[in-house]
Design a protein around this motif. Structure first.
Motif, short mmCIF file in Angstrom:
data_model
loop_
_atom_site.label_atom_id
_atom_site.label_comp_id
_atom_site.label_asym_id
_atom_site.label_seq_id
_atom_site.Cartn_x
_atom_site.Cartn_y
_atom_site.Cartn_z
N CYS B 39 0.81 -1.22 0.00
CA CYS B 39 0.00 0.00 0.00
C CYS B 39 0.84 1.27 0.00
N CYS B 40 2.07 1.22 0.54
CA CYS B 40 2.93 2.39 0.49
C CYS B 40 3.17 2.82 -0.96
N ALA B 41 3.14 1.84 -1.88
CA ALA B 41 3.36 2.16 -3.28
C ALA B 41 2.28 3.10 -3.81
N ILE B 42 1.06 3.00 -3.24
CA ILE B 42 -0.01 3.89 -3.67
C ILE B 42 0.35 5.33 -3.32
N GLU B 43 0.91 5.50 -2.10
CA GLU B 43 1.35 6.83 -1.71
C GLU B 43 2.51 7.30 -2.57
N MET B 44 3.38 6.34 -2.93
CA MET B 44 4.52 6.68 -3.79
C MET B 44 4.01 7.16 -5.15
N MET B 45 3.01 6.44 -5.68
CA MET B 45 2.43 6.87 -6.96
C MET B 45 1.81 8.25 -6.83
N MET B 101 10.50 2.88 2.78
CA MET B 101 9.30 3.71 2.96
C MET B 101 8.26 2.93 3.75
N GLY B 102 7.91 3.44 4.90
CA GLY B 102 6.83 2.85 5.69
C GLY B 102 7.33 1.88 6.75
N SER B 103 6.46 1.63 7.72
CA SER B 103 6.83 0.82 8.87
C SER B 103 7.22 -0.60 8.48
N CYS B 104 6.53 -1.18 7.51
CA CYS B 104 6.79 -2.58 7.16
C CYS B 104 8.23 -2.77 6.73
N SER B 105 8.71 -1.92 5.84
CA SER B 105 10.07 -2.12 5.36
C SER B 105 11.08 -1.58 6.36
N PRO B 136 0.58 4.19 5.94
CA PRO B 136 1.75 4.53 5.12
C PRO B 136 2.14 6.00 5.29
N PRO B 137 3.36 6.36 4.94
CA PRO B 137 3.76 7.77 5.01
C PRO B 137 3.03 8.59 3.95
N ARG B 138 2.79 9.84 4.25
CA ARG B 138 2.18 10.71 3.24
C ARG B 138 3.20 11.03 2.15
N PRO B 139 2.73 11.45 0.98
CA PRO B 139 3.67 11.81 -0.10
C PRO B 139 4.69 12.85 0.36
N GLY B 144 10.26 14.41 1.55
CA GLY B 144 11.26 14.71 2.58
C GLY B 144 12.43 13.73 2.53
N ALA B 145 12.11 12.45 2.26
CA ALA B 145 13.16 11.44 2.18
C ALA B 145 14.11 11.76 1.04
N PHE B 146 13.54 12.18 -0.09
CA PHE B 146 14.40 12.52 -1.23
C PHE B 146 15.27 13.74 -0.91
#
Lengths: 202, 168
Positions: B39-45, B101-105, B136-139, B144-146
């Motif tokens: 689901c984090c990928a949805i936020e990534m998209m 990205m996100g708690s899972c990873s 998941p983290p917000r976009p 911010g990570a980048f």
């Protein structure tokens, strides 16, 4: 004056071929410089996993020379045909369907409509042909061997298929004619008389 | 790095060390592998789409790890997936970076205790540069990570380390 004369008559300009040559040289040089730069700048740390083929993270197996079912090409070809058809239909609908153009001459609308009907008709004939041939049917439950009505009897093929061939020993056939030729060539060397080489004043 | 951008604004002529120039080029075009797990990928998209537009800082997903600089681990890393992630990471050319990205990873997330199939943090498999918290983290967090990764790349000296090994 002399210098001017030379400058006018022998201009040091490049011909068109020279320009192409320069362009090619500059292209080769640029590519070489880029590759050289990449060699200097980029880190080079190869390992077996990195050098393996990228297959979406899966382990690559088998060869890349995979055989595809040729029916894919037929379907792709038909798809391409109708894809291109749509490209033509959209501008036709927007450009030729303008109300102003139709108001200027009432025949205009009918003309463009019939034109497009002819174009689509030809393509639809192709679709019908493909459909009739059964190329659109992906699953083919029974294999149909095409039969042709020709007057050649089956016995002609049977004679060919049942014919037996004798295989001779290849060494025997090669050596024999060579020996025979040498024997035949010997008698030709005798002239039939003895040549005498006597000096006339001896 | 700010020096290069100031020079660009003033007269367009840049005088800089090659390392600085390379770093500036690299941090301005961080290309991630197009790769999302959960689901984090949805936020990534979402971060890459028009509202947040990651493209404006040069983030542009690539279909092959050969062309990519960054790998965004966006989602739950199962053991089955970890094998693939490891291979994809190895297939990326250096210098390469990983954003978890996100708690899972980051640590296994909601599966940290009873998830028999979940890797407890992708950093057990591949080295991670930036962690993004959230489930998941917000976009904005991914952006911010980048930005954090840009700061990291800014300090690197690839050529210096390559040709002056004794000083490392």
């Amino acid at each position: 004056m002399l210098i001017l004369y030379y400058m006018d008559d022998y201009p040091t300009q490049l011909s068109s071929y020279g320009t192409i040559l320069l362009l090619g040289l500059a292209g080769i040089l640029l590519v070489c410089v880029t590759m050289f730069l990449a060699k200097i700048l980029s880190p080079n740390k190869p390992n077996p996993i990195k050098l393996s083929t990228y297959e979406c993270g899966e382990e690559p197996t088998g060869t890349s020379w995979v055989q595809f079912n040729p029916r894919f090409y037929v379907i792709a070809l038909i798809f391409l045909l109708f894809d291109v058809e749509l490209i033509f239909v959209f501008p036709w609908a927007t450009v030729y369907g303008q109300a102003e153009l139709i108001q200027m001459d009432s025949r205009w609308g009918w003309f463009t409509l019939i034109e497009m009907a002819i174009f689509l008709g030809i393509l639809i004939l192709g679709l019908i042909y493909v459909w009739k041939r059964g190329d659109l049917r992906w699953v083919k439950p029974q294999h149909v061997t095409p039969t042709v009505d020709v007057a050649i009897p089956k016995s002609a093929y049977n004679a060919l298929n049942n014919k037996s061939y004798e295989v001779r020993d290849y060494r025997a056939t090669v050596q024999e004619p060579v020996e025979e030729k040498q024997e035949e060539a010997k008698p030709q060397t005798s002239l039939g008389f003895k040549p005498r080489f006597k000096k006339p004043n001896a | 790095m700010t020096n290069i951008e100031q020079q660009l604004r003033s007269d367009g002529v840049i005088v800089a060390k090659i390392d600085d120039l390379l770093n500036w080029a690299r941090l301005s075009s961080m290309w991630p592998v197009s790769f999302g797990i959960a689901c984090c990928a949805i936020e990534m998209m979402g971060a890459m789409a028009s509202t947040y537009d990651l493209d404006r800082i040069g983030v542009f997903p690539r279909p092959s790890p050969r062309q990519a600089d960054v790998m965004i681990i966006a989602g739950t890393v199962t053991f089955k997936m970890a094998d693939r992630i490891k291979r994809l990471y190895e297939q990326m050319p250096e210098p390469r970076y990983v954003i978890s990205m996100g708690s899972c990873s980051n640590c296994g997330g909601p599966y940290w205790q009873h998830g028999y199939h979940v890797v407890k943090g992708v950093d057990k498999v591949i080295p991670v540069d930036v962690y993004v918290q959230g489930c998941p983290p917000r976009p904005e967090a991914l952006i911010g990570a980048f930005l954090e990764l840009q700061k990291k790349i800014e300090k690197e000296q690839i050529l210096h380390d390559k040709y002056f090994e004794e000083s490392v």
